[in-house]
Design an enzyme around this catalytic site. Structure first.
Site, PDB file in Angstrom:
ATOM      1  N   SER A 192       1.086  -1.291  -0.213  1.00 50.47           N
ATOM      2  CA  SER A 192       0.144   0.175  -0.171  1.00 50.47           C
ATOM      3  C   SER A 192       0.763   1.562  -0.048  1.00 50.47           C
ATOM      4  O   SER A 192       0.852   2.176  -0.789  1.00 50.47           O
ATOM      5  CB  SER A 192      -1.416  -0.257   1.063  1.00 50.47           C
ATOM      6  N   HIS A 220      -4.752  -3.375  -3.208  1.00 53.28           N
ATOM      7  CA  HIS A 220      -4.141  -2.163  -3.980  1.00 53.28           C
ATOM      8  C   HIS A 220      -3.900  -3.063  -5.331  1.00 53.28           C
ATOM      9  O   HIS A 220      -3.080  -2.924  -6.492  1.00 53.28           O
ATOM     10  CB  HIS A 220      -2.322  -2.149  -3.479  1.00 53.28           C
ATOM     11  N   LYS A 251     -11.079   0.306  -2.515  1.00 52.29           N
ATOM     12  CA  LYS A 251     -10.235   1.259  -3.326  1.00 52.29           C
ATOM     13  C   LYS A 251     -10.406   1.049  -5.268  1.00 52.29           C
ATOM     14  O   LYS A 251     -11.789   1.961  -5.666  1.00 52.29           O
ATOM     15  CB  LYS A 251      -9.024   0.440  -3.005  1.00 52.29           C
TER      16      LYS A 251
END
Ligand SMILES: *Cc1c(COP(=O)(O)O)cnc(C)c1O
Length: 397
Positions: A192, A220, A251
C-alpha cells in the site's frame, strides 16, 4: 483557542498529547471536501487535483455504481437493521458474494463492513494462542492489529525477503507449541505505501514446502492487474495456492466493504467464528449493490479501458519523471523525505498549487520514513500528470 488553564484535567491531558504529536510532525487533521471523491475535489471553495485517492479506476463516482446504490436504497432501504446472522441476510449481500467468488474464481466469498474488519475477523477466527503467524514487515495495520488480537506467536520477516521468511518457517516448524499448531503467512500482493509487489510464485512454493497456510491481501491489486483484472495472484497463476484471498471493495472497486475469497469451508467457518462479522450490523445494502456493479463493470470492456487508461498515466509519469518512478512501474508513487516535518511542508507546498497529496507519516509508515504518497488514477488526464511532474520537480526530497 482555549488555553490549557481553562480546560478540565481530561481535555488538558489530551491537549498535551496532541501538542506532542504536533511537535513530532505527526499531528493529523481532517480536511473537508465539498465535492464527490474524484480526481478533482473542492477544498475551501477551490478545485484541487487529487493525487491521494485509492479510487484507482475512478469508480467511486461512476454512474453505474451510483445507479445501483440508488436502486438498492429504493428496494432494500437505507440500513440493514442488524447483523446478518440475526435478522436475516439481505439479498444484495448474497449477490455481491456470488459475483465476487465468480470474479476471483473461488468457491465462495464473504463480505465484511470494511477490509479492516475482514482482516481482524479472519485472523482471529483462523489462528490462536497455539499457532504461529508470520508477517511481511510492511503489511497493513489491520493485519498487525488482527495478529495482536488473535494471540498467536508472531514472527516478522524482512520485506519481500524469501530467505528471511524461510528462516522464520524453519524456526516455526521446530517451535510449534503443539502437533496441531498451524503456521499462517500473511502478505500483501501490491504493497500500500511502496507500490511494490510480493514474489507470490516463490512465496506459494515456499509455503507449500513447509505446510504453512497463506493469506494474501490484494487491496491495491484487485481490479487493476492482469488481463482479467482479478489481481496479482490470478495474473501470476497462483490463486489456487493461496488459502485466504483478502481485499477491499473500497479502493479500485469504488464502493465500500472488505472481502475474503476462498473455499466454502473457509467462508462457513468465518460466518461462525469471525467476530467482526458476527457482532456488527451488516453494511448498508447500497454499498453491496455498488460493489456488485463495480465488479461487473471491471470485468467489462469499460473496465479494460479504465485499466488501460490508468497504466497509460503510470507510463506517462515514468517517462516524464524516471528519477521519481518506482521499478517496476506502479500507480502508487512513494516520494520519500524521511523527516516528518519536511514531508508535511512538501504537501503544503503542493496544496498551495492546488495539488492534493497527503504526507504519509508514522504510524502508517515507520518513523523517519515519511513520504508523499502520490497515486495516479484512470480519472487523471495526461495534462494532470504533466502538472504533477512539474510541481514535484520543484520539490527537493
Ligand atoms: C485500505 C487497506 C485495507 C483496509 O481496507 P478498508 O476497506 O479500507 O478497511 C486493508 N489492507 C490494505 C493493504 C489496505 O491498503
Amino acid at each position: 483557542m482555549v488555553s490549557c488553564g481553562d480546560m478540565n484535567p481530561f481535555d488538558a491531558e489530551l491537549q498535551r498529547r496532541l501538542e506532542a504529536l504536533r511537535e513530532q510532525g505527526l499531528r493529523r487533521e481532517l480536511r473537508r471536501v465539498d465535492s464527490p471523491a474524484a480526481a478533482r475535489i473542492t477544498i475551501d471553495g477551490r478545485t484541487h487535483l487529487n493525487f491521494s485517492s485509492n479510487d484507482y479506476l475512478g469508480l467511486a463516482n461512476h454512474p453505474a455504481l451510483k445507479e445501483a446504490a440508488i436502486r438498492a436504497v429504493e428496494q432494500f432501504g437505507a440500513g440493514a437493521g442488524a447483523s446478518r446472522l440475526i435478522s436475516g441476510s439481505l439479498a444484495p449481500f448474497h449477490e455481491l458474494e456470488e459475483t465476487l467468488a465468480a470474479f476471483k474464481g473461488t468457491e465462495a466469498a464473504l463480505t465484511f463492513s470494511t477490509g479492516y474488519a475482514a482482516a481482524l475477523g479472519t485472523l482471529t477466527a483462523l489462528v490462536g494462542k497455539e499457532d504461529i503467524l508470520i508477517l511481511d514487515k510492511l503489511v497493513h495495520a489491520c493485519i498487525v492489529d488482527g495478529a495482536r488480537l488473535c494471540g498467536a506467536t508472531l514472527r516478522i520477516y524482512r520485506h519481500n525477503d524469501l530467505n528471511d521468511l524461510e528462516e522464520k518457517l524453519k524456526w516455526a516448524t521446530k517451535n510449534r507449541p503443539q502437533a496441531t499448531s498451524r503456521i499462517l503467512i500473511v502478505t500483501e500482493s501490491v504493497f500500500s505505501m511502496d507500490g511494490d509487489a510480493a514474489p507470490l510464485r516463490d512465496l506459494v512454493a515456499l509455503k507449500e514446502r513447509y505446510g504453512a497456510w497463506l493469506m494474501v491481501d490484494e487491496a491495491h491489486a484487485t481490479g487493476l492487474y492482469g488481463p482479467r483484472r482479478r489481481g496479482l495472484a490470478d495474473t501470476l497463476g497462483v490463486s489456487r495456492g493461496i488459502e485466504i484471498q483478502m481485499g477491499t471493495l473500497g479502493k479500485a472497486l469504488g464502493a465500500s466493504g472488505g472481502y475474503i475469497c476462498g473455499s466454502r469451508a473457509l467462508v462457513d467457518l468465518l460466518i461462525n467464528q469471525a467476530r467482526s462479522f458476527i457482532f456488527s450490523t451488516a453494511p448498508v445494502p447500497a454499498a453491496a449493490a455498488a460493489g456488485t456493479a463495480a465488479i461487473h463493470l471491471v470485468q467489462s470492456d469499460t473496465g479494460r479501458e479504465l485499466q488501460e487508461r490508468l497504466w497509460a498515466r503510470v507510463a506517462e509519469f515514468s517517462a516524464a519523471a524516471p528519477h521519481l518512478s518506482p521499478a517496476p512501474p506502479s500507480m502508487i508513487l512513494p516520494i520519500v523525505f524521511g523527516d516528518e516535518t519536511r514531508a508535511l511542508q512538501a504537501a503544503d507546498t503542493l496544496r498551495g498549487q492546488h495539488l492534493y497529496v497527503t504526507a504519509i507519516r508514522y504510524p502508517s509508515v515507520a518513523r523517519g520514513a515519511a513520504r508523499l504518497r502520490v497515486t495516479l488514477t484512470a480519472a487523471h488526464t495526461p495534462d494532470d500528470v504533466v502538472k504533477l511532474v512539474a510541481a514535484l520537480n520543484l520539490l527537493t526530497p
